[in-house]
Design an enzyme around this catalytic site. Structure first.
Site, PDB file in Angstrom:
ATOM      1  N   ALA A  67       3.244  -0.480  -9.159  1.00 52.66           N
ATOM      2  CA  ALA A  67       4.409  -1.202  -9.660  1.00 52.66           C
ATOM      3  C   ALA A  67       4.690  -2.365  -8.707  1.00 52.66           C
ATOM      4  CB  ALA A  67       5.597  -0.257  -9.724  1.00 52.66           C
ATOM      5  N   GLY A 110       1.591   3.131  -9.490  1.00 53.95           N
ATOM      6  CA  GLY A 110       1.701   2.995 -10.946  1.00 53.95           C
ATOM      7  C   GLY A 110       0.370   2.644 -11.595  1.00 53.95           C
ATOM      8  N   GLU A 113      -1.304   5.858 -11.992  1.00 55.80           N
ATOM      9  CA  GLU A 113      -0.579   6.587 -13.040  1.00 55.80           C
ATOM     10  C   GLU A 113      -0.900   6.033 -14.428  1.00 55.80           C
ATOM     11  OE1 GLU A 113       3.114   5.983 -10.896  1.00 55.80           O
ATOM     12  OE2 GLU A 113       3.359   8.146 -10.685  1.00 55.80           O
ATOM     13  N   GLU A 133       2.792   5.552  -2.592  1.00 57.02           N
ATOM     14  CA  GLU A 133       4.245   5.285  -2.581  1.00 57.02           C
ATOM     15  C   GLU A 133       4.910   5.823  -1.321  1.00 57.02           C
ATOM     16  OE1 GLU A 133       2.506   6.538  -5.154  1.00 57.02           O
ATOM     17  OE2 GLU A 133       3.212   5.686  -7.045  1.00 57.02           O
TER      18      GLU A 133
HETATM   19  C1  HXC Z   1       3.661  -6.471  -5.453  1.00 55.54           C
HETATM   20  C2  HXC Z   1       1.590  -6.674  -4.530  1.00 55.54           C
HETATM   21  C3  HXC Z   1       1.348  -5.291  -4.729  1.00 55.54           C
HETATM   22  C4  HXC Z   1       2.379  -4.531  -5.367  1.00 55.54           C
HETATM   23  C5  HXC Z   1      -0.397  -6.139  -3.787  1.00 55.54           C
HETATM   24  N1  HXC Z   1       0.498  -7.144  -3.939  1.00 55.54           N
HETATM   25  N2  HXC Z   1       0.118  -5.005  -4.264  1.00 55.54           N
HETATM   26  N3  HXC Z   1       2.744  -7.236  -4.880  1.00 55.54           N
HETATM   27  N4  HXC Z   1       3.513  -5.175  -5.690  1.00 55.54           N
HETATM   28  N5  HXC Z   1       2.240  -3.242  -5.634  1.00 55.54           N
HETATM   29  C6  HXC Z   1       0.332  -8.540  -3.563  1.00 55.54           C
HETATM   30  C7  HXC Z   1       0.429  -8.728  -2.053  1.00 55.54           C
HETATM   31  O1  HXC Z   1       1.783  -8.816  -1.670  1.00 55.54           O
HETATM   32  C8  HXC Z   1      -0.307 -10.038  -1.863  1.00 55.54           C
HETATM   33  O2  HXC Z   1       0.569 -11.076  -2.253  1.00 55.54           O
HETATM   34  C9  HXC Z   1      -1.431  -9.941  -2.908  1.00 55.54           C
HETATM   35  O3  HXC Z   1      -0.989  -8.982  -3.874  1.00 55.54           O
HETATM   36  C10 HXC Z   1      -2.736  -9.463  -2.306  1.00 55.54           C
HETATM   37  O4  HXC Z   1      -2.484  -8.261  -1.610  1.00 55.54           O
HETATM   38  P1  HXC Z   1      -2.912  -8.032  -0.069  1.00 55.54           P
HETATM   39  O5  HXC Z   1      -2.039  -6.947   0.442  1.00 55.54           O
HETATM   40  O6  HXC Z   1      -2.928  -9.318   0.675  1.00 55.54           O
HETATM   41  O7  HXC Z   1      -4.414  -7.516  -0.253  1.00 55.54           O
HETATM   42  P2  HXC Z   1      -5.219  -6.527   0.686  1.00 55.54           P
HETATM   43  O8  HXC Z   1      -4.981  -6.824   2.129  1.00 55.54           O
HETATM   44  O9  HXC Z   1      -6.621  -6.540   0.158  1.00 55.54           O
HETATM   45  O10 HXC Z   1      -4.584  -5.077   0.386  1.00 55.54           O
HETATM   46  C11 HXC Z   1      -4.708  -4.504  -0.855  1.00 55.54           C
HETATM   47  C12 HXC Z   1      -3.749  -3.273  -0.984  1.00 55.54           C
HETATM   48  C13 HXC Z   1      -2.325  -3.694  -0.595  1.00 55.54           C
HETATM   49  C14 HXC Z   1      -4.261  -2.160  -0.088  1.00 55.54           C
HETATM   50  C15 HXC Z   1      -3.840  -2.814  -2.438  1.00 55.54           C
HETATM   51  O11 HXC Z   1      -1.970  -4.872  -1.331  1.00 55.54           O
HETATM   52  C16 HXC Z   1      -1.314  -2.656  -0.871  1.00 55.54           C
HETATM   53  O12 HXC Z   1      -1.151  -1.699  -0.130  1.00 55.54           O
HETATM   54  N6  HXC Z   1      -0.517  -2.828  -1.963  1.00 55.54           N
HETATM   55  C17 HXC Z   1       0.558  -1.953  -2.297  1.00 55.54           C
HETATM   56  C18 HXC Z   1       0.037  -0.649  -2.871  1.00 55.54           C
HETATM   57  C19 HXC Z   1       1.187   0.287  -3.208  1.00 55.54           C
HETATM   58  O13 HXC Z   1       1.959   0.692  -2.316  1.00 55.54           O
HETATM   59  N7  HXC Z   1       1.355   0.631  -4.485  1.00 55.54           N
HETATM   60  C20 HXC Z   1       2.400   1.521  -4.946  1.00 55.54           C
HETATM   61  C21 HXC Z   1       3.585   0.699  -5.405  1.00 55.54           C
HETATM   62  S1  HXC Z   1       4.977   1.663  -5.846  1.00 55.54           S
HETATM   63  P3  HXC Z   1       0.740 -12.386  -1.305  1.00 55.54           P
HETATM   64  O14 HXC Z   1       1.797 -13.170  -2.015  1.00 55.54           O
HETATM   65  O15 HXC Z   1       1.126 -11.883   0.036  1.00 55.54           O
HETATM   66  O16 HXC Z   1      -0.618 -13.028  -1.334  1.00 55.54           O
HETATM   67  C22 HXC Z   1       4.575   2.240  -7.356  1.00 55.54           C
HETATM   68  C23 HXC Z   1       5.569   3.136  -7.971  1.00 55.54           C
HETATM   69  C24 HXC Z   1       5.229   3.453  -9.389  1.00 55.54           C
HETATM   70  O17 HXC Z   1       3.563   1.954  -7.930  1.00 55.54           O
HETATM   71  C25 HXC Z   1       6.384   4.036 -10.081  1.00 55.54           C
HETATM   72  C26 HXC Z   1       6.224   4.018 -11.589  1.00 55.54           C
HETATM   73  C27 HXC Z   1       6.276   2.710 -12.235  1.00 55.54           C
END
Ligand code: HXC
Length: 259
Positions: A67, A110, A113, A133
């Site tokens: 998400a 997400g 999921e 998360e």
């Molecule tokens: C918003 C995101 C994002 C996310 C990545 N980006 N994941 N933006 N929400 N979930 C954005 C980053 O901010 C960055 O933007 C660009 O995408 C590239 O990501 P990087 O982090 O620079 O890439 P990398 O170093 O290769 O790392 C990849 C990654 C990391 C390991 C996937 O991005 C990451 O940990 N993302 C979050 C994963 C996460 O926690 N997901 C769960 C979310 S909560 P900029 O602008 O800086 O270039 C969830 C709850 C669901 O899903 C509930 C139900 C709906």
């Protein structure tokens, strides 16, 4: 209908549609608009008689990294309750036609999921599945503690949910989370092939079979067996059942008409 964050191809091959999640710079982070678009597209394709199976995919680097954290960061519990994003997820879950996720790269939070809302999952060797998360102070909210546990068992689900550890495509296949692992240049084609294979069958039988398998997640065995039996009987009301069985007896290929 035109969309900003997804690309819909209603006929990538006969009877198979694809939906591409398309926010590549954000690793396809699932913001509310994207999820709303996905819901609308799936409703449209579910009502399109020329579509019998749907493949959802991202790009090589990411299926979806979860998400949209930036959209959620400042929200209160009441904001989240009022936004009620999960009604969109519930609607996606009600899609009658088979959904196949074609996954390369990240399928996280997400994103993971969403793959589990699909009926089958084909992954590239580079795919990674995770529920990270916990790293950002929350927990899964769209099935990551429920569907994941049912798919991979308690030990692996606990590790993924409590530590945020990812699993590889191969580990996901061994654990029973996904169907197939293929080289990265083939993952979309393989998912489309799987979609084509189910699209060749009687669509009514496929729909009732999907519904019956999903019922097993919600009921005890006896109730599930009654549900299955009713759907089985009901299929004898279709022309496709007569065609399928007669074609077998006559040693020819069945031509299903969705009737
Ligand atoms: C918003 C995101 C994002 C996310 C990545 N980006 N994941 N933006 N929400 N979930 C954005 C980053 O901010 C960055 O933007 C660009 O995408 C590239 O990501 P990087 O982090 O620079 O890439 P990398 O170093 O290769 O790392 C990849 C990654 C990391 C390991 C996937 O991005 C990451 O940990 N993302 C979050 C994963 C996460 O926690 N997901 C769960 C979310 S909560 P900029 O602008 O800086 O270039 C969830 C709850 C669901 O899903 C509930 C139900 C709906």
């Amino acid at each position: 209908m035109s969309y900003e964050f997804i690309v819909v191809n209603p006929a990538v091959v006969e009877y198979v549609a694809t939906i591409q999640l398309n926010r590549p710079k954000e690793l396809n982070a699932l913001n509310l608009q994207l999820m709303g678009e996905l819901k609308s597209a799936l409703e449209e394709l579910d009502n399109n008689d020329e579509v019998r199976a749907i493949v959802i995919h991202g790009n090589e680097r990411a299926f979806a990294a979860g998400a949209d954290i930036k959209q959620m960061a400042g929200k209160t519990a009441i904001d989240m309750l009022k936004i009620d994003q999960f009604s969109t997820w519930d609607s996606i879950r009600r899609t009658k036609k088979p959904l196949i996720a074609a996954v390369s790269g990240f399928a996280l939070g997400g994103g993971c999921e969403l793959t589990m809302l699909c009926d089958m999952i084909v992954a590239s060797e580079t795919a990674q599945f995770g529920q990270p998360e916990i790293n950002i102070g929350v927990m899964p909210g769209a099935g990551g503690t429920q569907r994941l546990t049912k798919a991979v068992g308690k030990a692996r689900a606990m590790e993924m949910v409590l530590t945020g550890n990812f699993i590889s495509a191969e580990e996901a296949r061994e654990a029973g989370l996904i169907n197939k692992v293929v080289p990265v240049d083939l993952y979309l084609d393989e998912a489309i092939k799987l979609a084509q294979k189910t699209a060749e069958k009687s669509p009514i039988a496929v729909q009732m079979a999907k519904e019956s398998v999903l019922k097993s997640f919600d009921t005890g065995l006896q109730e599930g067996l009654f549900f299955e039996r009713k759907n089985f009987y009901m299929l004898f009301a279709t022309e496709d059942q007569k065609e399928g069985m007669n074609a077998f007896i006559e040693k020819r290929k069945a031509i299903f008409k969705n009737k």
